[in-house]
Write an enzyme that holds these catalytic residues in place. Structure first.
Site, short mmCIF file in Angstrom:
data_model
loop_
_atom_site.label_atom_id
_atom_site.label_comp_id
_atom_site.label_asym_id
_atom_site.label_seq_id
_atom_site.Cartn_x
_atom_site.Cartn_y
_atom_site.Cartn_z
N SER A 190 0.88 -1.17 0.00
CA SER A 190 0.00 0.00 0.00
C SER A 190 0.91 1.22 0.00
CB SER A 190 -0.90 -0.01 1.23
OG SER A 190 -1.80 1.07 1.17
N GLU A 191 0.65 2.18 -0.87
CA GLU A 191 1.63 3.24 -1.11
C GLU A 191 1.87 4.13 0.10
OE1 GLU A 191 -1.22 2.74 -2.79
OE2 GLU A 191 -2.09 4.60 -3.55
N ASN A 192 1.00 4.05 1.11
CA ASN A 192 1.24 4.84 2.31
C ASN A 192 2.20 4.13 3.26
OD1 ASN A 192 -1.00 3.06 2.62
ND2 ASN A 192 -1.58 4.08 4.50
N SER A 241 8.50 4.26 0.05
CA SER A 241 7.41 3.52 -0.55
C SER A 241 7.32 3.80 -2.05
CB SER A 241 6.10 3.91 0.13
OG SER A 241 5.01 3.25 -0.46
#
Lengths: 224, 227, 227, 224
Positions: D59-61, D101
């Site tokens: 997840s990009e966070n 990320s």
């Protein structure tokens, strides 16, 4: 300048030792500064920071909050400084990887970097990584530190063993950085690099301004 | 089940080709992937370009790789270490090429390679011999030079702990270049002191996530010796 | 003794000027520095440019800062969140400027600012509306756009633990933009859930070293509420 | 194409539901892939990966190794996904900051990114972030993912509610990325994007190639 002039100047005063140069510079570092120390005389500097004054030492191989050498029975064999010697981490210290370490350096987060140098010029240029005939130039992190730290201080001998001045009008060795040095601590003097060139802040015991000028390539000024 | 742990050095070093660019971490004698380098010698790839901070010390590890004639070129920041006898001899005999690069530029170029950044500007080396021939450009009144991403075909990594997904931790200053080298190489091979169960590593403390790791081999060699 | 811990919100938010660029982390409702934002509202600085991933949710925190009229411009990747009512109203009334930027470009531009990189090339946005007017350049057969470093005058950070040197840890996905925002700002102000003794944080696990932090204020607000 | 044609086509077959689209795509992901899933239908995908098959969700966070939603009594309130919903971390998962990320994403380390989309074209262009009249364009991480992941799959409805094809010769909405999409899973078909355009891999139960072509703007090909 000559070997003879240099010898006479040195004989007439009490030049600072390597330890005294490091101690003199250490005294001038305010509490709270983040400081990287290079190889040569600078590596001695952390030993002379007064114990009640918190100065945070960075080592470019990923250490923030480097402490003194450990006693032989307390060595962490995974913890060395940029000179490849065993060191310690102080409480509050931390580790980062090389790219993050140089992000700190290049990003202007260090208040000070203290380096050794072969030559320094009155315009702040300095040369500490390779000489003319060097076939194995080794730059390490010096250029990153020179480009990134808020201030560069140089700790160095004032002259070569032959008596040639290392405090120059212009550097003759390949530069480490252009106009980066702000202050120079030698065995003979403490010099600020100003818009007008070298200004003498302090002289070794027994040394006169004139005798210092005699062994210095660059013109010297008195501080106001 | 994903299992990046391999059982032999031969499996670990498979597919490394002649002419490969090999990223080797470590700083001084700390964190050198010497077992993998021995495996690479055994494996036989030659004409390698090695990226490493130093040009080898004594006669082990990287120095040994050079001594047996597998390295065509070394890219490093500081070849002049305490005992670079192997490198010095080869270099002075014209048998190895040297490219010297500022340490921070080397680290950042590999980070860029891993991060999908083809090139960036840096103030490091501006006005010096090492900036000769480089494209320079001003931003907001200061001059910078352009540096391109530095990719590896292979990275050889020495880690403290590893799990079967390839998550890694390092120890103290042995972390050094590894997290960026692991990102920058097409094939990242790890020797780890300790193999731990999946889930045993604190998720806040993984220094190299397994996404950057291809193979792990267990090499519990003990403590490094500073030479 | 270095002590970055301040005892009041007034001390924490001192010196934030009108027209400042303020970096505000958090992602969704997680890790929002709402106490610092309340402090900033109290402090009074106006005409702010805010860099944040979202344009505020509900009527608290960043949304509140906008609602009381202190924000001239917002730079973000995703203004259209579940409840951006304050932003939407101001924006449609022409009372606030919006600059939309890819999330990874935003993070990397701040990382560059903190790392002394004035500009870098990225493949993100090439061929799209967001690349219009940007300098493009090919490297090795692919096109990239040039992006400059994105600096902050101030960063407002929400951390899990902090010590008096400003070393920080975060919790789970609350880490998000904070490590890069702390690097990118001239003045980094932290609200921390827990203040710990110097030396209590694992040196392998510090996510933001104190060198990037100027002030810490203790705000043990408990658990975030997802809105 | 018309609302009527689309309605007839849909009535003549059994279109896949959102859950079935997600499950169909999940089945095609090999063990060991690193996969980012976007908002919309893709967020359902992790639920359909067979439990014995290890696929690592990013997840990009800052989450690598994202697990399913937690039961209400086991929520970690500091752990949400890109859709701002509570999630879990699987054993072997880890956290990074946003720049790291997106370094994973932009650096080509993800094997796959699965996104929703408004439109996709036969040249692999797709448009999923803003429509013509949108006054609040919200790109999030879509452009970084589109530029960085080794493969982009799109999970989307085949037509708009009005029956207009979303599978196009050329996109009419502002692009997210040029030539990036490799495969499309819709409620009517699975399409590969090849050098010759769309190749039909699979059809919804009861649907014919011709009926699919009737509701599709782009020309379709049969796979070899």
């Amino acid at each position: 300048m000559s070997t003879k002039a240099a010898a006479e100047t040195l004989a007439a005063c009490k030049p600072w030792t390597r330890e005294e140069i490091a101690a003199r510079a250490a005294r001038d570092i305010p509490e709270g500064w983040y400081v990287n120390v290079g190889i040569g005389i600078p590596v001695l500097l952390p030993n002379y920071i007064p114990p009640e004054r918190e100065v945070i030492i960075q080592s470019e191989n990923g250490i923030l909050g480097m402490g003194p050498s450990p006693p032989d029975d307390k060595i962490n064999r995974w913890l060395i400084n940029a000179s490849k010697k065993y060191v310690t981490l102080v409480p509050g210290g931390s580790y980062v990887h090389h790219a993050d370490s140089f992000a700190m350096i290049r990003g202007g987060h260090l208040d000070l970097c203290v380096l050794g140098s072969f030559q320094v010029a009155e315009n702040g240029d300095f040369a500490n990584w390779t000489s003319a005939g060097d076939d194995m130039p080794s730059v390490g992190g010096a250029m990153d530190l020179a480009a990134g730290a808020k201030a560069i201080w140089l700790l160095m001998d004032h002259t070569t063993k032959n008596g040639d001045s290392k405090v120059m009008r212009r550097c003759t060795y390949p530069l480490t950085a252009v106009g980066a040095a702000k202050r120079v601590y030698t065995n003979l003097a403490v010099l600020d690099i100003t818009d007008n060139g070298f200004a003498v802040r302090d002289l070794a015991p027994g040394l006169t301004f004139e005798a210092l000028q005699d062994v210095t390539d660059a013109p010297l000024h008195l501080t106001n | 089940m994903i299992n990046k742990i391999v059982q032999s050095m031969a499996e670990a070093t498979a597919d490394i080709r002649d002419n490969a660019v090999v990223l080797i971490g470590g700083f001084g004698s700390i964190g050198q992937p010497n077992a993998l380098i021995e495996g690479l010698i055994e494996q036989g790839a030659k004409d390698l370009t090695v990226v490493a901070n130093n040009a080898g010390v004594g006669h082990t590890g990287l120095a040994r790789l050079m001594e047996v004639g597998r390295v065509r070129k070394i890219i490093c920041s500081y070849p002049r270490t305490s005992d670079p006898v192997v490198f010095a001899e080869l270099y002075r005999a014209g048998k190895i090429e040297l490219e010297v690069m500022p340490q921070g530029t080397m680290a950042e170029r590999m980070r860029a390679a891993g991060a999908g950044i083809p090139a960036f500007y840096t103030p490091t080396s501006v006005g010096t011999k090492l900036a000769e021939g480089k494209e320079a450009r001003d931003f907001h009144g200061r001059t910078y030079v352009l540096e391109e991403a530095l990719f590896g075909d292979v990275a050889l990594v020495e880690a403290w702990q590893a799990d079967r997904w390839g998550n890694l931790t390092y120890r103290s200053s042995a972390r050094n270049f590894y997290p960026v080298m692991a990102m920058a190489a097409k094939l990242t091979i790890v020797q780890a002191q300790h193999i731990v169960e999946l889930g045993a590593l604190d998720p806040e403390q993984v220094a190299t996530p397994g996404i950057f790791v291809d193979r792990v081999v267990h090499v519990p060699y003990g403590e490094p010796v500073v030479t």
